[in-house]
Design an enzyme around this catalytic site. Structure first.
Site, PDB file in Angstrom:
ATOM      1  N   GLU A 213       0.877  -1.177   0.000  1.00 59.06           N
ATOM      2  CA  GLU A 213       0.000   0.000   0.000  1.00 59.06           C
ATOM      3  C   GLU A 213       0.909   1.220   0.000  1.00 59.06           C
ATOM      4  O   GLU A 213       1.720   1.390   0.904  1.00 59.06           O
ATOM      5  CB  GLU A 213      -0.879  -0.017   1.243  1.00 59.06           C
ATOM      6  CG  GLU A 213      -1.979  -1.059   1.161  1.00 59.06           C
ATOM      7  CD  GLU A 213      -2.864  -0.848  -0.060  1.00 59.06           C
ATOM      8  OE1 GLU A 213      -3.399   0.251  -0.230  1.00 59.06           O
ATOM      9  OE2 GLU A 213      -2.983  -1.792  -0.864  1.00 59.06           O
TER      10      GLU A 213
ATOM     11  N   CYS B 245      -2.139   9.231   4.035  1.00 59.89           N
ATOM     12  CA  CYS B 245      -2.000   8.878   2.619  1.00 59.89           C
ATOM     13  C   CYS B 245      -3.221   9.359   1.846  1.00 59.89           C
ATOM     14  O   CYS B 245      -3.156   9.605   0.652  1.00 59.89           O
ATOM     15  CB  CYS B 245      -1.824   7.377   2.475  1.00 59.89           C
ATOM     16  SG  CYS B 245      -3.077   6.478   3.365  1.00 59.89           S
TER      17      CYS B 245
END
Ligand code: NAD
Length: 527
Positions: A297, A331
């Site tokens: 990720e 993020c």
């Protein structure tokens, strides 16, 4: 009679957030902060097969908002990285032989116990994040709640995948079964920005599937990871199932990724490191019997589009929260605002006014809304990206400065008139820096939004359903939000993970997440 609740994904509900405007809650958080303050600066070892190992060399984890304050002193596996990493992998390999035989229901029970331990002392864990990673009270509480959610959710997800799964009736006289079994030993390499939730989620997703692990915490958040190791011990997790090896990515991380005994790597972090790990993991080394699986990720360059018919007050609020919450270090943070030029001036006036009201201060103070970024490197990158933005023709509407004398403080910064393709429009900054790009119309806005290598989160504000429907189809991100901010994904509700260079779209907190840590076995027995 007490009714026993059947634990299932359908009855899973998210842990409620703490309301700190309630005096009792604020008092509890203040008490936890004072408790943690008395525990700062302690020394922490490696934990391999349940044993504490201390190295001569150590590194310090500091408070980014008061950089002279040492949060924890860690034994550093870097000094003997090859050997210590091997020891941890061997411990995990031995533990795997027993752990894989523990029933899925029993494995899930450890996650439920760990969740209960954290829930009981949630302010204590939140307070550690306040000191070690510069989280405000609300951000730290969100992280703790998400950690509890991951444990509760993955435990239930495992129950869902356990046992024999349905197969099509065979045309032959035979009995057929299909089940998922674990992979083996995994390397868990988390980032620092959700130091409890992501770290615990990545580790325990692998563990509940029957795998064993070597956890290399982020050097910027090792104390929180160590606190989680203590939770696992308190929950009674057998030794060797999770081994704790603090050190750098370039020494411990590299050895873990390269080891032929590692079956899979679960990574969350930057694109640069993620791509490097992906490449290294693809090489087969002597003695290696499998192709390593990589769950990665990575970063984002998340955009919020504001259309000419949007509710501008709501859009302004959403943009400011998504751009500057936790100093822009999620993020999912909004780092690009793409606004229809027809409403640009009116929207920017509102956004600048809200941004100027943000209270910047120490994270230990309950009313602080923004504080320091994580470290010197991050501060330097933010500063140089702001300069780059100006060099490339951007205009600073507010902020632009910083002060790293006591902590790594970057002002909430808005740079207007950024051109599509400019450096600060393309590269992740991971700091409170918002690039504003004008679009001629909605087509143009979508083209700009999709014009990076990433595809993590995005949002569109519009009062026209057709615009929102078009975003569903054409805005290429893993997590799309309509008429709301692009941060704040909830476990189970918004399975999380991105497209393109944002990662392998693993969808953390989703109902199929665990399949990445298992392999399917089909067995046919002739009658
Ligand atoms: P990072 O890439 O610098 O580090 C992540 C982890 O990788 C750390 O534990 C680090 O020590 C380790 N590492 C570094 N070099 C390594 C190497 N050569 N080999 C093996 N391991 C190595 O990222 P960070 O600064 O900790 O985290 C911020 C980044 O994480 C941002 O890019 C952010 O977007 C991303 N992130 C993504 C998600 C998501 O779900 N997509 C969630 C959180 C953070």
């Amino acid at each position: 009679m007490v009714m026993q609740t059947q634990k299932s994904l359908d009855e899973f509900r998210n842990e409620p957030f703490v309301d700190y405007s309630v005096a009792e809650n604020a008092d509890a958080m203040r008490a936890a902060i004072e408790e943690v303050r008395t525990e700062l600066g302690r020394e922490y070892p490696l934990v391999i097969n349940g044993e504490r190992i201390t190295t001569e060399k150590s590194f310090e984890s500091i408070n980014p908002a008061e950089k002279s304050q040492v949060v924890g002193i860690f034994s550093d596996a870097d000094a003997d990285a090859q050997n210590l990493t091997e020891q941890a992998i061997d411990a995990a390999t031995n533990a795997f032989q027993l752990w894989k035989q523990v029933s899925p229901a029993d494995r899930a029970e450890y996650l439920f116990k760990a969740a209960a331990i954290i829930r009981d002392r949630k302010h204590y864990y939140s307070a550690w994040m306040v000191f070690e990673t510069g989280k405000t009270w609300a951000e730290a509480d969100g992280d703790t709640a998400e950690a509890i959610d991951f444990l509760e959710f993955y435990g239930r997800e495992m129950l869902n995948w356990a046992g024999h799964l349905p197969v099509t009736p065979s045309p032959y006289p035979e009995n057929n079964t299909f089940e998922y079994i674990p992979l083996g030993v995994g390397a868990i390499i988390p980032p620092w920005n959700f130091p409890l939730a992501i770290m615990a989620g990545m580790t325990m997703a692998a563990v509940v599937c029957g795998n064993t692990t070597v956890l290399k915490p982020s050097p910027d958040a090792p104390t929180i990871a160590y606190k989680f190791m203590e939770v696992l011990e308190e929950a009674g997790l057998p030794a060797g199932v999770v081994n704790f090896v603090p050190g750098s990515g370039t020494a411990v991380g590299e050895h873990l990724v390269a080891s032929p005994k590692i079956r899979f790597i679960s990574f969350t972090g930057s694109k640069t490191v993620g791509l490097h790990i992906y490449e290294e993991a693809a090489k087969t080394r002597p003695g290696q019997k499998w192709m390593k699986r990589v769950v990665a990720e990575m970063g984002g360059k998340d955009a919020i589009i504001v259309c000419d018919d949007a509710d501008l007050d709501s859009a302004a609020e959403g943009v400011v929260q998504a751009a500057f919450g936790f100093q822009g270090q999620k993020c999912s943070a909004c780092s690009r605002l793409i606004v229809d030029e027809k409403v640009h001036d009116e929207l920017m006036e509102k956004i600048v006014a809200l941004t100027n009201q943000i209270k910047v201060g120490l994270p230990t103070d309950g009313d602080t809304q923004m504080t320091a970024v994580i470290n010197q490197k991050s501060f330097d990158k933010a500063t140089s990206m702001i300069n780059k933005g100006i060099e490339e023709g951007g205009k600073v509407l507010t902020g632009g400065g910083g002060d790293s004398a006591n902590g790594f403080y970057v002002e909430p910064t808005i740079i207007d008139d950024v051109a599509p393709g400019a450096t600060i429009e393309q590269e992740e900054i991971f700091a409170p820096v918002l690039a504003v790009i004008k679009a001629k119309d909605y087509d143009h806005a979508l083209e700009i939004a999709n014009g990076t290598d990433y595809g993590l989160t995005g949002a569109v504000y519009s009062t026209t359903q057709a615009n929102l429907d078009r975003a569903r189809r054409d805005f290429h991100v893993g997590n799309l939000y309509l008429n709301r901010k692009c941060t704040g994904a909830l476990v189970g509700v918004h399975p999380f993970g991105g497209f393109n260079m944002s990662g392998t779209d693993s969808k953390a907190g989703g109902r199929e997440y665990l399949l990445q840590f298992m392999q399917g076995k089909s067995i046919a027995q002739k009658n």
